[in-house]
Design a protein around this motif. Structure first.
Motif, PDB file in Angstrom:
ATOM      1  N   ALA A  92     -65.343  26.956 -57.069  1.00  0.00           N
ATOM      2  CA  ALA A  92     -65.632  25.992 -58.140  1.00  0.00           C
ATOM      3  C   ALA A  92     -64.336  25.543 -58.809  1.00  0.00           C
ATOM      4  O   ALA A  92     -64.148  24.362 -59.088  1.00  0.00           O
ATOM      5  CB  ALA A  92     -66.571  26.610 -59.169  1.00  0.00           C
ATOM      6  N   ILE A  93     -63.413  26.501 -59.028  1.00  0.00           N
ATOM      7  CA  ILE A  93     -62.142  26.170 -59.697  1.00  0.00           C
ATOM      8  C   ILE A  93     -61.287  25.253 -58.828  1.00  0.00           C
ATOM      9  O   ILE A  93     -60.689  24.290 -59.302  1.00  0.00           O
ATOM     10  CB  ILE A  93     -61.381  27.464 -60.060  1.00  0.00           C
ATOM     11  N   VAL A  94     -61.246  25.546 -57.511  1.00  0.00           N
ATOM     12  CA  VAL A  94     -60.423  24.719 -56.627  1.00  0.00           C
ATOM     13  C   VAL A  94     -61.091  23.357 -56.391  1.00  0.00           C
ATOM     14  O   VAL A  94     -60.421  22.323 -56.331  1.00  0.00           O
ATOM     15  CB  VAL A  94     -60.193  25.442 -55.271  1.00  0.00           C
ATOM     16  N   ALA A  95     -62.421  23.367 -56.281  1.00  0.00           N
ATOM     17  CA  ALA A  95     -63.119  22.132 -55.903  1.00  0.00           C
ATOM     18  C   ALA A  95     -63.152  21.109 -57.027  1.00  0.00           C
ATOM     19  O   ALA A  95     -63.096  19.908 -56.772  1.00  0.00           O
ATOM     20  CB  ALA A  95     -64.553  22.462 -55.463  1.00  0.00           C
ATOM     21  N   PHE A  96     -63.232  21.578 -58.285  1.00  0.00           N
ATOM     22  CA  PHE A  96     -63.470  20.642 -59.386  1.00  0.00           C
ATOM     23  C   PHE A  96     -62.414  19.534 -59.506  1.00  0.00           C
ATOM     24  O   PHE A  96     -62.777  18.354 -59.555  1.00  0.00           O
ATOM     25  CB  PHE A  96     -63.615  21.402 -60.713  1.00  0.00           C
ATOM     26  N   PRO A  97     -61.114  19.878 -59.532  1.00  0.00           N
ATOM     27  CA  PRO A  97     -60.121  18.788 -59.643  1.00  0.00           C
ATOM     28  C   PRO A  97     -60.169  17.818 -58.464  1.00  0.00           C
ATOM     29  O   PRO A  97     -60.016  16.614 -58.647  1.00  0.00           O
ATOM     30  CB  PRO A  97     -58.781  19.533 -59.675  1.00  0.00           C
ATOM     31  N   ILE A  98     -60.399  18.358 -57.260  1.00  0.00           N
ATOM     32  CA  ILE A  98     -60.469  17.484 -56.076  1.00  0.00           C
ATOM     33  C   ILE A  98     -61.649  16.527 -56.232  1.00  0.00           C
ATOM     34  O   ILE A  98     -61.531  15.318 -56.039  1.00  0.00           O
ATOM     35  CB  ILE A  98     -60.626  18.332 -54.797  1.00  0.00           C
ATOM     36  N   ALA A  99     -62.811  17.099 -56.608  1.00  0.00           N
ATOM     37  CA  ALA A  99     -64.015  16.286 -56.767  1.00  0.00           C
ATOM     38  C   ALA A  99     -63.823  15.268 -57.882  1.00  0.00           C
ATOM     39  O   ALA A  99     -64.248  14.116 -57.776  1.00  0.00           O
ATOM     40  CB  ALA A  99     -65.210  17.183 -57.062  1.00  0.00           C
ATOM     41  N   PHE A 181     -63.154  32.843 -46.459  1.00  0.00           N
ATOM     42  CA  PHE A 181     -64.436  32.386 -47.009  1.00  0.00           C
ATOM     43  C   PHE A 181     -64.223  31.160 -47.896  1.00  0.00           C
ATOM     44  O   PHE A 181     -64.934  30.165 -47.796  1.00  0.00           O
ATOM     45  CB  PHE A 181     -65.096  33.490 -47.844  1.00  0.00           C
ATOM     46  N   LEU A 182     -63.224  31.253 -48.757  1.00  0.00           N
ATOM     47  CA  LEU A 182     -62.933  30.154 -49.681  1.00  0.00           C
ATOM     48  C   LEU A 182     -62.666  28.876 -48.891  1.00  0.00           C
ATOM     49  O   LEU A 182     -63.171  27.803 -49.215  1.00  0.00           O
ATOM     50  CB  LEU A 182     -61.720  30.527 -50.542  1.00  0.00           C
ATOM     51  N   TYR A 183     -61.885  29.016 -47.827  1.00  0.00           N
ATOM     52  CA  TYR A 183     -61.552  27.842 -47.015  1.00  0.00           C
ATOM     53  C   TYR A 183     -62.791  27.273 -46.319  1.00  0.00           C
ATOM     54  O   TYR A 183     -63.037  26.079 -46.397  1.00  0.00           O
ATOM     55  CB  TYR A 183     -60.482  28.212 -45.987  1.00  0.00           C
ATOM     56  N   VAL A 184     -63.570  28.112 -45.651  1.00  0.00           N
ATOM     57  CA  VAL A 184     -64.652  27.554 -44.839  1.00  0.00           C
ATOM     58  C   VAL A 184     -65.800  26.993 -45.683  1.00  0.00           C
ATOM     59  O   VAL A 184     -66.506  26.098 -45.242  1.00  0.00           O
ATOM     60  CB  VAL A 184     -65.213  28.541 -43.777  1.00  0.00           C
ATOM     61  N   TRP A 185     -65.998  27.506 -46.895  1.00  0.00           N
ATOM     62  CA  TRP A 185     -67.133  26.990 -47.689  1.00  0.00           C
ATOM     63  C   TRP A 185     -66.746  25.938 -48.714  1.00  0.00           C
ATOM     64  O   TRP A 185     -67.589  25.379 -49.386  1.00  0.00           O
ATOM     65  CB  TRP A 185     -67.863  28.133 -48.427  1.00  0.00           C
ATOM     66  N   LEU A 186     -65.437  25.667 -48.868  1.00  0.00           N
ATOM     67  CA  LEU A 186     -64.995  24.749 -49.915  1.00  0.00           C
ATOM     68  C   LEU A 186     -65.681  23.373 -49.867  1.00  0.00           C
ATOM     69  O   LEU A 186     -66.106  22.859 -50.900  1.00  0.00           O
ATOM     70  CB  LEU A 186     -63.468  24.607 -49.884  1.00  0.00           C
ATOM     71  N   PRO A 187     -65.832  22.755 -48.679  1.00  0.00           N
ATOM     72  CA  PRO A 187     -66.493  21.433 -48.663  1.00  0.00           C
ATOM     73  C   PRO A 187     -67.895  21.470 -49.271  1.00  0.00           C
ATOM     74  O   PRO A 187     -68.320  20.498 -49.896  1.00  0.00           O
ATOM     75  CB  PRO A 187     -66.574  21.095 -47.172  1.00  0.00           C
ATOM     76  N   PHE A 188     -68.579  22.584 -49.126  1.00  0.00           N
ATOM     77  CA  PHE A 188     -69.951  22.672 -49.646  1.00  0.00           C
ATOM     78  C   PHE A 188     -69.959  22.736 -51.173  1.00  0.00           C
ATOM     79  O   PHE A 188     -70.988  22.553 -51.802  1.00  0.00           O
ATOM     80  CB  PHE A 188     -70.660  23.907 -49.073  1.00  0.00           C
ATOM     81  N   MET A 189     -68.809  23.045 -51.767  1.00  0.00           N
ATOM     82  CA  MET A 189     -68.701  23.030 -53.218  1.00  0.00           C
ATOM     83  C   MET A 189     -68.207  21.662 -53.700  1.00  0.00           C
ATOM     84  O   MET A 189     -68.695  21.129 -54.696  1.00  0.00           O
ATOM     85  CB  MET A 189     -67.726  24.136 -53.674  1.00  0.00           C
TER      86      MET A 189
END
Lengths: 303, 330
Positions: A92-99, A181-189
């Motif tokens: 969630a922390i990594v995905a939010f700024p990208i999103a 895990f963080l890498y493979v599921w990141l797109p789903f977040m």
């Protein structure tokens, strides 16, 4: 009027029949193949195994569920839960700024590039990506080389000496499993958060600023609450995918097992189908609790 | 005393388009000021420059004499009522209204009291616990108004606030906004494309077209003495007579405006051909053509409506023809 036209006219007059015809195949599939096997699994978990003969005793009992609470099994459950939780929070922390960038600023070509960047990893086999990470994280891998080149190998060594998180190298550590895990599921977040952020009208952000909220307050009081359904949706993916996975921890990480590996071993080599089934029920129960709590906290109110 | 708002040679460019083109304008304190113009005329961009959502490409915006060009929106003593109201969907009405006080650090009991008082002022008491989605358009509008006013801004900016309301409600809100502005005594800057709204509410009106101000003045000035053909047409749906025709009638070579209701159909005067008529209820609008100029004539109820194709003579009082002396050609 031809027969096709006649059928078309008949269906136009009875739209419900058309709906039923369209829904019947997927409903049958879901009902028989999917729910059927789920119930077969549930049923198995209420049987037990005879310790001496190794044969399944087909009598209703809760003994198998009781076995989950043995120290060794409870460890597996708690370890998996800790992994799923930390992967979800980090994602969630990594995905939010990208999103946020994609939803607010990216336009035209940059937007296309964003989607490509997010989706491209999903096109290649998950196994290939996991093995690629093994090479990156291994003792002879590129990450080690990078740390050595920068004369920071002492830092890596210090990190690897931390109990639980560290290990002989990143590829056989808890941290390694976490990173993959963080890498493979990141797109789903990223994708659900981005969808939620795109639905926030820009005028709401202007209104917050107009009413005196600085950037941080706008984020806290307006953006985050409105993005919450997206974050929860993403966390359902990352959390449940991590809870059930057995390939990543098999290839990268310590010898300590996670739920998926336990299920794999109990139904395979150990031949203990009832315990495997009971283990398989654990993620379902955890997800049920998680969704109930999220609902209670109002995560879906803005939907 | 410094004006509440001043634009000093402000230009705002989007790519190649000049949304606001070298705007210079002062808005006095306590004034009810309307920015009137068609869509894309630069009126909304001008308002956003005051709110701080846009920054000038060139020039300065001053708020009470202070240069606000580099001031972020959250530090400006102005509040905005947005066209789409921009209410926060996840907060109830009370928390929406109290939002500005919350971010300013006002404790909960005090800000809730202030919010209730503001809701009382916009005649919406008892709605504090509802969500915006449970309100009608008119009620949302009132919440947006309360949410802006609770912060006691020195200037209230209103971006087409009545645009989404139906006619009856709009007229009622016009009246209430005027009363509210008078009792609060603060400056209201109001953006609208509806000339009737601008004329009936504002102390002064600025008419915008293509990023430039065409005319600034009281409603009566703008209506009776339009400075340009655009103002004549847009503000009063007035007839604009081309300079050539005016020269033939009066000897002065300027375009002139002529209000449809001031034209009479008589036995003598300018000959014209009837091109059509449309029934308006209280009156009938007659479309005529004279010397290639299309004009409209407002006939009172009960007057004889000539047939299409008939020749009529147009007549008017001395002084009904307003010369636009600032413009050489129409």
């Amino acid at each position: 009027m031809g027969p096709v036209a006649q059928v078309s006219d008949a269906l136009w007059r009875r739209p419900r029949v058309l709906l039923l015809l369209l829904l019947l195949p997927p409903l049958l599939w879901l009902g028989i193949v999917y729910l059927g096997s789920l119930f077969a699994l549930l049923a198995q978990s209420f049987f037990s195994i005879d310790e001496f003969s190794g044969l399944i005793n087909y009598e209703f009992t809760l003994r198998t569920y009781g076995e989950l609470f043995r120290a060794a099994n409870l460890d597996i459950i708690l370890r998996t839960l800790a992994m799923a939780t930390s992967v979800t929070i980090a994602a969630a922390i990594v995905a939010f700024p990208i999103a946020y960038y994609a939803a607010r600023y990216a336009r035209g070509r940059w937007k296309a590039l964003f989607y490509l960047g997010i989706m491209l990893p999903l096109w290649s086999s998950y196994l290939v990506k996991v093995y690629a990470w093994k090479l990156i994280l291994a003792r002879e891998g590129i990450l080690n080389w990078l740390f050595e080149t920068l004369h920071l190998d002492w830092l890596l060594a210090a990190y690897l000496s931390i109990p639980v998180l560290g290990g002989n190298s990143l590829s056989v550590s808890w941290t390694g499993t976490f990173l993959v895990f963080l890498y493979v599921w990141l797109p789903f977040m990223i994708l659900p958060i981005q969808a939620a952020l795109e639905r926030i009208p820009p005028s709401l952000l202007e209104a917050a600023g107009d009413l005196g909220a600085d950037r941080g307050q706008t984020l806290r009081y307006v953006i985050l609450p409105l993005a919450l359904p997206g974050i929860v949706a993403g966390s359902i993916f990352t959390f449940s995918l991590t809870l059930g996975d057995y390939i990543v921890p098999q290839i990268i990480g310590t010898s300590a097992r996670m739920i998926g590996q336990a299920v794999y071993q109990f139904q395979g080599t150990a031949g203990n189908i009832p315990l495997a089934a009971a283990f398989a029920v654990v993620p379902i129960v955890i997800m049920g609790i998680y969704l109930t709590v999220a609902r209670r906290m109002g995560a879906f109110n803005a939907l | 005393m410094a004006p509440a708002i001043s634009f000093e040679g402000v230009t705002r460019q989007f790519g190649q388009v000049r949304a606001v083109d070298d705007l210079t304008l002062d808005i006095a304190e306590g004034e009810f000021f309307a920015m009137l113009g068609p869509s894309g005329s630069g009126k909304t961009t001008s308002l956003r420059l005051v709110a701080g959502f846009e920054r000038p490409t060139k020039g300065h915006v001053r708020i009470f004499g202070q240069d606000a060009t580099a001031t972020p929106p959250y530090r400006r003593p102005v509040n905005t009522v947005f066209q789409d109201y921009a209410l926060f969907p996840h907060l109830n009405v009370r928390d929406n209204v109290a939002f500005g006080l919350r971010v300013a650090g006002v404790p909960k009991p005090a800000r809730h009291r202030a919010a209730e008082a503001a809701l009382e002022m916009v005649k919406l008491p008892g709605y504090a616990d509802r969500k915006p989605s449970e309100l009608s358009g008119g009620q949302r509008q009132r919440v947006a108004l309360a949410r802006a006013l609770v912060n006691q801004p020195k200037v209230l900016l209103l971006d087409e606030p009545l645009g989404a309301l139906d006619l009856k409600l709009r007229e009622q809100m016009q009246e209430e906004l005027k009363t509210l502005q008078r009792s609060l005594g603060i400056t209201f800057v109001f953006v609208t494309h509806d000339q009737g709204e601008a004329l009936s509410m504002a102390d002064r009106v600025a008419v915008f077209n293509e990023g430039r101000i065409q005319q600034v003045g009281t409603p009566v000035e703008v209506y009776d003495r339009p400075a340009t053909p655009f103002v004549a047409d847009f503000v009063g749906s007035s007839n604009v007579l081309p300079a050539a025709l005016v020269a033939r009638l009066t000897g002065q070579h300027h375009p002139a405006s002529l209000r449809p209701e001031r034209i009479r159909i008589g036995a003598t005067g300018l000959a014209a051909t009837v091109a059509g008529a449309s029934f308006l209820g209280a009156a009938t609008r007659l479309f005529v053509e004279a010397d290639g100029a299309r004009m409209s004539v407002l006939l009172p109820k009960g007057a004889h409506v000539p047939d299409t194709g008939a020749t009529v003579h147009l007549d008017w009082d001395e002084g009904a023809l307003h010369m636009m002396t600032g413009v050489q050609d129409g």
